[in-house]
Design a protein around this motif. Structure first.
Motif, PDB file in Angstrom:
ATOM      1  N   GLY A  46       0.773  -1.229   0.000  1.00 43.56           N
ATOM      2  CA  GLY A  46       0.000   0.000   0.000  1.00 43.56           C
ATOM      3  C   GLY A  46       0.806   1.282   0.000  1.00 43.56           C
ATOM      4  O   GLY A  46       0.249   2.365  -0.006  1.00 43.56           O
ATOM      5  N   LYS A  47       2.128   1.174   0.004  1.00 46.29           N
ATOM      6  CA  LYS A  47       2.977   2.365   0.024  1.00 46.29           C
ATOM      7  C   LYS A  47       3.350   2.778  -1.402  1.00 46.29           C
ATOM      8  O   LYS A  47       3.573   1.931  -2.261  1.00 46.29           O
ATOM      9  CB  LYS A  47       4.257   2.108   0.823  1.00 46.29           C
ATOM     10  CG  LYS A  47       4.014   1.838   2.284  1.00 46.29           C
ATOM     11  CD  LYS A  47       5.318   1.576   2.991  1.00 46.29           C
ATOM     12  CE  LYS A  47       5.077   1.181   4.435  1.00 46.29           C
ATOM     13  NZ  LYS A  47       6.312   0.780   5.087  1.00 46.29           N
ATOM     14  N   GLU A  48       3.429   4.092  -1.607  1.00 45.42           N
ATOM     15  CA  GLU A  48       3.838   4.618  -2.902  1.00 45.42           C
ATOM     16  C   GLU A  48       5.327   4.354  -3.135  1.00 45.42           C
ATOM     17  O   GLU A  48       6.116   4.313  -2.193  1.00 45.42           O
ATOM     18  CB  GLU A  48       3.606   6.133  -2.979  1.00 45.42           C
ATOM     19  CG  GLU A  48       2.158   6.527  -3.091  1.00 45.42           C
ATOM     20  CD  GLU A  48       1.589   6.361  -4.492  1.00 45.42           C
ATOM     21  OE1 GLU A  48       2.342   6.095  -5.439  1.00 45.42           O
ATOM     22  OE2 GLU A  48       0.366   6.499  -4.627  1.00 45.42           O
ATOM     23  N   THR A  49       5.694   4.221  -4.390  1.00 39.33           N
ATOM     24  CA  THR A  49       7.096   4.149  -4.773  1.00 39.33           C
ATOM     25  C   THR A  49       7.737   5.485  -4.423  1.00 39.33           C
ATOM     26  O   THR A  49       7.155   6.537  -4.652  1.00 39.33           O
ATOM     27  CB  THR A  49       7.210   3.878  -6.283  1.00 39.33           C
ATOM     28  OG1 THR A  49       6.561   2.641  -6.559  1.00 39.33           O
ATOM     29  CG2 THR A  49       8.640   3.823  -6.745  1.00 39.33           C
ATOM     30  N   THR A  50       8.930   5.455  -3.852  1.00 33.35           N
ATOM     31  CA  THR A  50       9.524   6.692  -3.351  1.00 33.35           C
ATOM     32  C   THR A  50      10.350   7.446  -4.375  1.00 33.35           C
ATOM     33  O   THR A  50      10.505   8.656  -4.262  1.00 33.35           O
ATOM     34  CB  THR A  50      10.414   6.408  -2.125  1.00 33.35           C
ATOM     35  OG1 THR A  50      11.415   5.470  -2.480  1.00 33.35           O
ATOM     36  CG2 THR A  50       9.582   5.870  -0.981  1.00 33.35           C
ATOM     37  N   LYS A  51      10.887   6.770  -5.369  1.00 35.30           N
ATOM     38  CA  LYS A  51      11.792   7.438  -6.296  1.00 35.30           C
ATOM     39  C   LYS A  51      11.689   6.813  -7.674  1.00 35.30           C
ATOM     40  O   LYS A  51      11.646   5.597  -7.804  1.00 35.30           O
ATOM     41  CB  LYS A  51      13.222   7.314  -5.775  1.00 35.30           C
ATOM     42  CG  LYS A  51      14.243   8.108  -6.504  1.00 35.30           C
ATOM     43  CD  LYS A  51      15.581   7.933  -5.795  1.00 35.30           C
ATOM     44  CE  LYS A  51      16.645   8.793  -6.351  1.00 35.30           C
ATOM     45  NZ  LYS A  51      17.922   8.573  -5.667  1.00 35.30           N
ATOM     46  N   ILE A  52      11.662   7.663  -8.691  1.00 39.56           N
ATOM     47  CA  ILE A  52      11.621   7.210 -10.075  1.00 39.56           C
ATOM     48  C   ILE A  52      12.845   7.788 -10.784  1.00 39.56           C
ATOM     49  O   ILE A  52      13.106   8.991 -10.678  1.00 39.56           O
ATOM     50  CB  ILE A  52      10.353   7.730 -10.801  1.00 39.56           C
ATOM     51  CG1 ILE A  52       9.090   7.378 -10.053  1.00 39.56           C
ATOM     52  CG2 ILE A  52      10.335   7.275 -12.248  1.00 39.56           C
ATOM     53  CD1 ILE A  52       8.619   5.970 -10.224  1.00 39.56           C
ATOM     54  N   ILE A  53      13.584   6.951 -11.485  1.00 39.82           N
ATOM     55  CA  ILE A  53      14.710   7.416 -12.291  1.00 39.82           C
ATOM     56  C   ILE A  53      14.361   7.157 -13.752  1.00 39.82           C
ATOM     57  O   ILE A  53      13.982   6.045 -14.109  1.00 39.82           O
ATOM     58  CB  ILE A  53      16.016   6.676 -11.930  1.00 39.82           C
ATOM     59  CG1 ILE A  53      16.348   6.870 -10.453  1.00 39.82           C
ATOM     60  CG2 ILE A  53      17.166   7.158 -12.818  1.00 39.82           C
ATOM     61  CD1 ILE A  53      17.506   6.008  -9.970  1.00 39.82           C
ATOM     62  N   THR A  54      14.462   8.196 -14.579  1.00 43.44           N
ATOM     63  CA  THR A  54      14.166   8.056 -16.003  1.00 43.44           C
ATOM     64  C   THR A  54      15.328   8.607 -16.823  1.00 43.44           C
ATOM     65  O   THR A  54      16.182   9.321 -16.300  1.00 43.44           O
ATOM     66  CB  THR A  54      12.902   8.850 -16.401  1.00 43.44           C
ATOM     67  OG1 THR A  54      13.171  10.252 -16.314  1.00 43.44           O
ATOM     68  CG2 THR A  54      11.719   8.490 -15.518  1.00 43.44           C
ATOM     69  N   ASP A  55      15.331   8.273 -18.097  1.00 39.82           N
ATOM     70  CA  ASP A  55      16.274   8.966 -18.976  1.00 39.82           C
ATOM     71  C   ASP A  55      15.633  10.296 -19.362  1.00 39.82           C
ATOM     72  O   ASP A  55      14.585  10.660 -18.844  1.00 39.82           O
ATOM     73  CB  ASP A  55      16.671   8.109 -20.176  1.00 39.82           C
ATOM     74  CG  ASP A  55      15.532   7.798 -21.127  1.00 39.82           C
ATOM     75  OD1 ASP A  55      14.495   8.479 -21.074  1.00 39.82           O
ATOM     76  OD2 ASP A  55      15.683   6.870 -21.938  1.00 39.82           O
ATOM     77  N   ASP A  56      16.236  11.033 -20.263  1.00 40.46           N
ATOM     78  CA  ASP A  56      15.745  12.367 -20.588  1.00 40.46           C
ATOM     79  C   ASP A  56      14.842  12.352 -21.820  1.00 40.46           C
ATOM     80  O   ASP A  56      14.656  13.374 -22.471  1.00 40.46           O
ATOM     81  CB  ASP A  56      16.923  13.323 -20.801  1.00 40.46           C
ATOM     82  CG  ASP A  56      16.525  14.775 -20.650  1.00 40.46           C
ATOM     83  OD1 ASP A  56      15.646  15.062 -19.821  1.00 40.46           O
ATOM     84  OD2 ASP A  56      17.086  15.622 -21.374  1.00 40.46           O
TER      85      ASP A  56
END
Length: 99
Positions: A46-56
């Motif tokens: 039930g917890k949200e994902t804390t960090k998202i890493i994407t390319d540009d």
């Protein structure tokens, strides 16, 4: 389907993929939202994902940024010209290039 959205948990290395007809920000946001909901429901108790890493890439702008802001998250951009800064996804992408 021409594109694949790849989401990898950097801690467990669990990978989820979503086939996409194009990689517009709107389509990417829709698939990312369903992926984040599944992760929250099935893996994060039930917890949200804390960090998202994407390319540009342009697919991670517009609607994707709006989605992450709505969820109280920001996107960290991997360094331009340095695929190793988003290593797990870049390594998995090498497996899909032959399709």
């Amino acid at each position: 389907m021409k594109y694949i959205l790849v989401v990898i948990d950097n801690f467990s290395r669990f990978m989820m993929t979503r086939p996409m007809v194009n990689k517009s920000a709107a389509i990417t946001a829709r698939h990312l939202e369903s992926t984040l909901d599944e992760i929250k429901r099935d893996f994060n108790k039930g917890k949200e994902t804390t960090k998202i890493i994407t390319d540009d890439g342009s697919e991670f702008k517009g609607e994707v940024i709006a989605l992450l802001k709505e969820r109280g998250r920001g996107a960290q951009r991997a360094l331009v010209g340095d695929p190793a800064s988003n290593g797990p996804v870049e390594r998995s992408n090498g497996k899909f290039h032959h399709f």
